[in-house]
Design a protein around this motif. Sequence first.
Motif, PDB file in Angstrom:
ATOM      1  N   ALA A 225      10.031   3.617   3.836  1.00  0.00           N
ATOM      2  CA  ALA A 225      10.614   4.917   4.166  1.00  0.00           C
ATOM      3  C   ALA A 225      10.091   5.435   5.495  1.00  0.00           C
ATOM      4  O   ALA A 225       9.049   4.992   6.009  1.00  0.00           O
ATOM      5  CB  ALA A 225      10.304   5.938   3.064  1.00  0.00           C
ATOM      6  N   THR A 226      10.839   6.382   6.026  1.00  0.00           N
ATOM      7  CA  THR A 226      10.367   7.161   7.170  1.00  0.00           C
ATOM      8  C   THR A 226       9.035   7.809   6.802  1.00  0.00           C
ATOM      9  O   THR A 226       8.878   8.346   5.700  1.00  0.00           O
ATOM     10  CB  THR A 226      11.393   8.260   7.506  1.00  0.00           C
ATOM     11  N   GLY A 227       8.081   7.774   7.732  1.00  0.00           N
ATOM     12  CA  GLY A 227       6.833   8.492   7.500  1.00  0.00           C
ATOM     13  C   GLY A 227       5.696   7.629   7.001  1.00  0.00           C
ATOM     14  O   GLY A 227       5.775   6.397   6.951  1.00  0.00           O
ATOM     15  N   VAL A 228       4.611   8.300   6.601  1.00  0.00           N
ATOM     16  CA  VAL A 228       3.371   7.635   6.167  1.00  0.00           C
ATOM     17  C   VAL A 228       3.216   7.798   4.664  1.00  0.00           C
ATOM     18  O   VAL A 228       3.371   8.901   4.126  1.00  0.00           O
ATOM     19  CB  VAL A 228       2.150   8.240   6.903  1.00  0.00           C
ATOM     20  N   LEU A 229       2.912   6.693   3.989  1.00  0.00           N
ATOM     21  CA  LEU A 229       2.707   6.708   2.548  1.00  0.00           C
ATOM     22  C   LEU A 229       1.461   7.523   2.221  1.00  0.00           C
ATOM     23  O   LEU A 229       0.371   7.265   2.746  1.00  0.00           O
ATOM     24  CB  LEU A 229       2.563   5.275   2.035  1.00  0.00           C
ATOM     25  N   GLN A 230       1.611   8.507   1.324  1.00  0.00           N
ATOM     26  CA  GLN A 230       0.521   9.423   0.998  1.00  0.00           C
ATOM     27  C   GLN A 230      -0.291   8.998  -0.227  1.00  0.00           C
ATOM     28  O   GLN A 230      -1.422   9.430  -0.392  1.00  0.00           O
ATOM     29  CB  GLN A 230       1.092  10.836   0.762  1.00  0.00           C
ATOM     30  N   ASN A 231       0.287   8.173  -1.074  1.00  0.00           N
ATOM     31  CA  ASN A 231      -0.401   7.828  -2.329  1.00  0.00           C
ATOM     32  C   ASN A 231      -0.451   6.329  -2.559  1.00  0.00           C
ATOM     33  O   ASN A 231       0.050   5.822  -3.576  1.00  0.00           O
ATOM     34  CB  ASN A 231       0.279   8.523  -3.508  1.00  0.00           C
ATOM     35  N   PRO A 232      -1.032   5.567  -1.632  1.00  0.00           N
ATOM     36  CA  PRO A 232      -1.066   4.104  -1.816  1.00  0.00           C
ATOM     37  C   PRO A 232      -1.791   3.675  -3.082  1.00  0.00           C
ATOM     38  O   PRO A 232      -1.448   2.643  -3.666  1.00  0.00           O
ATOM     39  CB  PRO A 232      -1.785   3.610  -0.552  1.00  0.00           C
ATOM     40  N   LYS A 233      -2.774   4.424  -3.516  1.00  0.00           N
ATOM     41  CA  LYS A 233      -3.509   4.033  -4.724  1.00  0.00           C
ATOM     42  C   LYS A 233      -2.635   4.062  -5.971  1.00  0.00           C
ATOM     43  O   LYS A 233      -2.880   3.332  -6.937  1.00  0.00           O
ATOM     44  CB  LYS A 233      -4.719   4.951  -4.924  1.00  0.00           C
ATOM     45  N   GLN A 234      -1.631   4.922  -5.974  1.00  0.00           N
ATOM     46  CA  GLN A 234      -0.770   5.058  -7.145  1.00  0.00           C
ATOM     47  C   GLN A 234       0.352   4.008  -7.172  1.00  0.00           C
ATOM     48  O   GLN A 234       0.925   3.738  -8.232  1.00  0.00           O
ATOM     49  CB  GLN A 234      -0.137   6.456  -7.201  1.00  0.00           C
ATOM     50  N   VAL A 235       0.692   3.416  -6.005  1.00  0.00           N
ATOM     51  CA  VAL A 235       1.862   2.530  -5.965  1.00  0.00           C
ATOM     52  C   VAL A 235       1.533   1.103  -5.520  1.00  0.00           C
ATOM     53  O   VAL A 235       2.366   0.203  -5.683  1.00  0.00           O
ATOM     54  CB  VAL A 235       2.965   3.122  -5.055  1.00  0.00           C
ATOM     55  N   LEU A 236       0.341   0.874  -4.963  1.00  0.00           N
ATOM     56  CA  LEU A 236      -0.048  -0.455  -4.497  1.00  0.00           C
ATOM     57  C   LEU A 236      -1.305  -0.920  -5.225  1.00  0.00           C
ATOM     58  O   LEU A 236      -2.148  -0.105  -5.618  1.00  0.00           O
ATOM     59  CB  LEU A 236      -0.309  -0.452  -2.991  1.00  0.00           C
ATOM     60  N   THR A 237      -1.446  -2.222  -5.367  1.00  0.00           N
ATOM     61  CA  THR A 237      -2.668  -2.772  -5.949  1.00  0.00           C
ATOM     62  C   THR A 237      -3.797  -2.681  -4.920  1.00  0.00           C
ATOM     63  O   THR A 237      -3.566  -2.476  -3.725  1.00  0.00           O
ATOM     64  CB  THR A 237      -2.473  -4.238  -6.348  1.00  0.00           C
ATOM     65  N   LYS A 238      -5.000  -2.882  -5.384  1.00  0.00           N
ATOM     66  CA  LYS A 238      -6.149  -2.856  -4.481  1.00  0.00           C
ATOM     67  C   LYS A 238      -6.025  -3.949  -3.422  1.00  0.00           C
ATOM     68  O   LYS A 238      -6.300  -3.723  -2.234  1.00  0.00           O
ATOM     69  CB  LYS A 238      -7.435  -3.043  -5.282  1.00  0.00           C
ATOM     70  N   THR A 239      -5.582  -5.122  -3.839  1.00  0.00           N
ATOM     71  CA  THR A 239      -5.422  -6.238  -2.886  1.00  0.00           C
ATOM     72  C   THR A 239      -4.376  -5.908  -1.830  1.00  0.00           C
ATOM     73  O   THR A 239      -4.569  -6.192  -0.638  1.00  0.00           O
ATOM     74  CB  THR A 239      -5.006  -7.518  -3.630  1.00  0.00           C
ATOM     75  N   GLN A 240      -3.297  -5.301  -2.245  1.00  0.00           N
ATOM     76  CA  GLN A 240      -2.247  -4.930  -1.300  1.00  0.00           C
ATOM     77  C   GLN A 240      -2.741  -3.869  -0.321  1.00  0.00           C
ATOM     78  O   GLN A 240      -2.414  -3.917   0.877  1.00  0.00           O
ATOM     79  CB  GLN A 240      -1.009  -4.438  -2.056  1.00  0.00           C
TER      80      GLN A 240
END
Length: 788
Positions: A257-272
């Motif tokens: 999406a346009t912009g900066v991801l604000q909640n990577p911990k909620q949607v990505l794994t630690k490795t990602q």
Amino acid sequence: MKQLVQSTIVCLTVVFSGAAIAKGAPFDDKFRQLDELLPTPNTYRTASGAPGHQYWQQEVDYEINITLDDATQRLMGSETLDYTNNSPDTLRYIWIQLDQNRMKRGADYKLANVAPKKKVTYKGLRNIIETDAFDGGYEITKVADSNNKPLKHVINGTMMRIDLPKPLKPGKTVELNIDWNYQLHEQKVLGGRSGWEYFKKDDNYLYELAQWFPRAAAYYDVMGWQNKQFLGNGEFTLEFGDYDVKITVPADHVVAATGVLQNPKQVLTKTQRERLEQAKTAKKPVLVITPEEALANEKSRSDKTKTWHFKAENVRDFAWASSRKFIWDAQGYKEGGTDTMAMSFYPNEGNPLWERYSTEAIIHTMEQYNKYTFAYPYPVSISVNGPVGGMEYPMITFNGPRPTLNEETGEKTYSRRTKYGLIGVIIHEVGHNYFPMIVNSDERQWTWMDEGLNTFLQFVAEQAWEENYPSRRGHAAGMISYMKSTNQVPIMTNSESILQFGNNAYGKPAVALNILRESIMGRELFDFAFREYAQRWKFKRPTPADFFRTMEDASGIDLDWFWRGWFYTTDHVDIAIENVYLYRPNSQNPDIEEAWERARYNEQPTFISDMLNEGNWRRTHDKPELLDFYNEHDKFTATNAARNKYNKTHSKLEQWEKDLLANDSKFYIIDFANKGGLVMPIILDITYADDSTEQVRIPAEIWRRTPEKVSKLLIRDKEIKAIALDPNWETADVDVNNNYWPARPIQSRFDLFKRKKKDMMRDYNEELKPVDAKSGSNEEKQNDNTAN
């Protein structure tokens, strides 16, 4: 007809007088100023092309919550829109764009489509049928103020007018709340700039979402409200603002999406997350989501959801994409004022092409565009592979080309066209972040201001990718067929009225700017002026007049003739060499001049009667006494009277005058005709008798008094053997066959083929048929059949 005529200059002043204007013919001043066409400068937009000291623009901030239903392909959303009135005007209502209403039954877009021709492809017919049947568009369920009080509103096609409870004064902000939902469509069937793609083999969808939320229309000093209906071609005119967007999708989806991801911990794994951090300083793209992880997601069918939270500052739009199928790679790019993450999202179907070229092309685009405009200011730049062939939004682009899969072998290959198609479309769409996502022109009105300028820079960037890059648009020769066609309309035509969209809004402006840079202004002046335009108008909304004026203001070159010809008319370039004359100064010395005349006379061919009469009896053969002084001397013999007159006159001349008479230079006068109407510089390659060459570049101003025909004097010490006009095909001259002296044969070829026996018998039978006086001859009938 091109010819060399030799003569003597009797009076030097005659040569420089130029071509005369025909009596009674109106003077077509190709160099008159554009003042009559451009708006009057004011405190908002100055005569220099820069924003004025009272320039203003509106600001619109959005807070949006959106949910994607993957089972029904439907979007449901709500938004809070804060509209700040920075204009000096008081507003009683606000116009909102509802672009998806183009897909409603009975929409102007559908009703205004013209009937197809007799031949229609299967896909074309499917598009016609399903476009007519599909009932899309927004279902608006709430329009309310900050207190959740309903606001009166009127939906007019793709526009909605919201009447404010009280007038919005300058400097004030109003809050609007809108809830909506709508049905997404299959992009490859119904087209458009967004939609879904279905992958049958793994039962998955890939979504590219644009024009997906109600957006405030632009209000600005030149147009007022830009509330023209959206009919498909004229794109978007929007205001800058900040976005806070939460996107709820199935838990196994990946969102770009346009912009900066604000909640990577909620949607990505630690490795990602670790891979994403590693990518910031990597020298090549890092896989954040690997092909194996993407394949695992494809097989997943989570009944849970995740919400991806993005924020974007000072952007004019917001787009996103979502799918289980996405591979994700990323690489940081930091140079000058740019500090960003280049990222690509693509399904396995995109490899091996996408993993090799996508992110590299993003970074290349920023490197090149930064040179000619300004440093890319946003924190991310994304390329997504999906159903949309090519489309741009702030920080994110949708790009289509993929390899071809051999169903029998399972092998994926790509053609030369596909490879360069991918690189080219990514450069083009990422380049749109500069024009119009930052230099925020009015796309609904003037498509060329974003597409044309961007296609020009795309060409420059492509040529920096590799030697002999096969650019689709940018070369002058590529515009020849369009510029001599009857389907032209001026570049300065509203987006919805253009006949050939690609040629008019993309190709011709790109060629015009390339010619301006390479052949008229020179790179140094052009690049400075173009960069000045970009710097002046970044994060602002320029008009064509602002571009034209800035290019002149920053270069010190009057270009009104160029803008008028290329942008306001359908004239084309066709300059011809008509005649070449060779003059020499008349020395007035009878011995020299009579000898010159004798030499010219002897070069003439022998008259046919003289040839046939050679050796015949003459009276003087029998009576030689009839021969006298004049038979001993030809008509070119100088007389003593002529010598005495010359000596008397010559003795009274000053030395500099005697030097002029003794000048043995060759004075060539070349006649040019402007057959196409578009005045341009005259570029000549001259080849001399000793095979040395010279290039002469004559500015377009030579046409200022006689735009149809002009003559140019060249003084040379050597004999000219050949002249080529526009030798490198710089000016988009539509007929190069009249560009040479001496004339060259027009080269072509014919194909040999075997005639079919039935064709020969038909012709034979036609010859045997009697002539019918009522219906014409056999030959006429055959001609009629051929024509049909």
